[in-house]
Design a protein around this motif. Structure first.
Motif: not given
Length: 267
Positions: A50-52, A204-212
């Motif tokens: 499930s990890q991008p 702390l700042l990135l919550t959307e999975n595709k932007k992590k």
């Protein structure tokens, strides 16, 4: 002693890549010095997890590359300003910049987080790149080199010829510092690695999975519940994340070592 310590440090990299070739069940059995045959299985499982993974790699490259380039350029510009201009608080400013190194990131994290929320910059790469420009260590190396190798007569001659301050810096100072490419490449590399490995602020700042970024994805794999946790995937993910850094270091190692040595001697 140094050879022994070096072998001891490199040994854990070897263990990492060995475990990347072992299954979860094999890793649970304990240490093994020999690789196994589960490398491709771990890779396939990681790619289908499930990890991008590829998004994480792309995000890490974008953040680290822009942070490294901007950090080096603006640190050089700041060192130039402190070196060339004379003003009353010059020494105080120099000391203040170096004192920033003593402030832990965790101290300012809450205020920075609230500020990014107020500015609607959550899930954005901007707060990960722009604040990284303030790098006192890179500034210090540049300042030490300029003190020993940049005569002020060159700047004065450029001004007499009618060049502005930015033109003087970009067209005169940067080309003069080209022989110092070892220090610049070393600074770029260390800034790149620091940004690449940064976990605290992006988490702390990135919550959307595709932007992590990759460090966040590794932490998510490690924090999976017991039934879903696959240590083979975790080791494969870690190996995947550090492999680009190792390749870049091997390609630039000569310049990096020269830069550290030259910066120390000049200092």
């Amino acid at each position: 002693v140094l050879i022994f310590i070096s072998i001891l440090c490199l040994f854990w990299f070897y263990v990492l890549f060995v475990n990347a070739t072992r299954s979860h069940a094999q890793i649970q059995l304990g240490f093994s010095a020999l690789p196994s045959g589960e490398f491709m299985n771990n890779w396939v499982h990681l790619m289908h997890s499930s990890q991008p993974v590829w998004n994480g790699l792309f995000n890490s490259v974008i953040v680290a590359a822009f942070s490294a380039i901007l950090t080096t350029y603006f640190s050089c510009m700041t060192a130039y300003a402190i070196h060339v201009y004379n003003f009353k608080l010059k020494n105080v400013m120099f000391t203040f910049i170096l004192m920033i190194m003593m402030i832990p990131t965790q101290v300012t994290a809450l205020g920075f987080y609230r500020l990014m929320m107020d500015w609607n910059l959550m899930d954005s790469f901007i707060p990960l790149i722009i604040p990284a420009i303030a790098a006192p260590v890179v500034f210090f190396y540049m300042k030490q080199y300029m003190d020993s190798s940049l005569p002020l007569e060159i700047v004065e001659a450029s001004r007499i010829d009618g060049a502005g301050e930015f033109k003087t810096f970009n067209m005169m100072i940067l080309p003069i510092m080209k022989p110092n490419c070892a220090i610049k490449i070393g600074n770029v590399f260390f800034a790149f690695v620091q940004s690449w490995n940064n976990y605290f602020i992006p988490s702390l700042l990135l919550t959307e999975n595709k932007k992590k970024t990759l460090p966040i994805l590794i932490a998510q794999l490690r924090s999976a519940d017991f039934l879903k946790k696959d240590m083979g995937q975790v080791y494969m993910m870690i190996a995947f994340s550090i492999f680009p850094v190792i390749v870049v270091y091997l390609l630039l190692s000569k310049h990096i070592v020269q830069g550290v040595a030259l910066g120390s001697v000049k200092g």
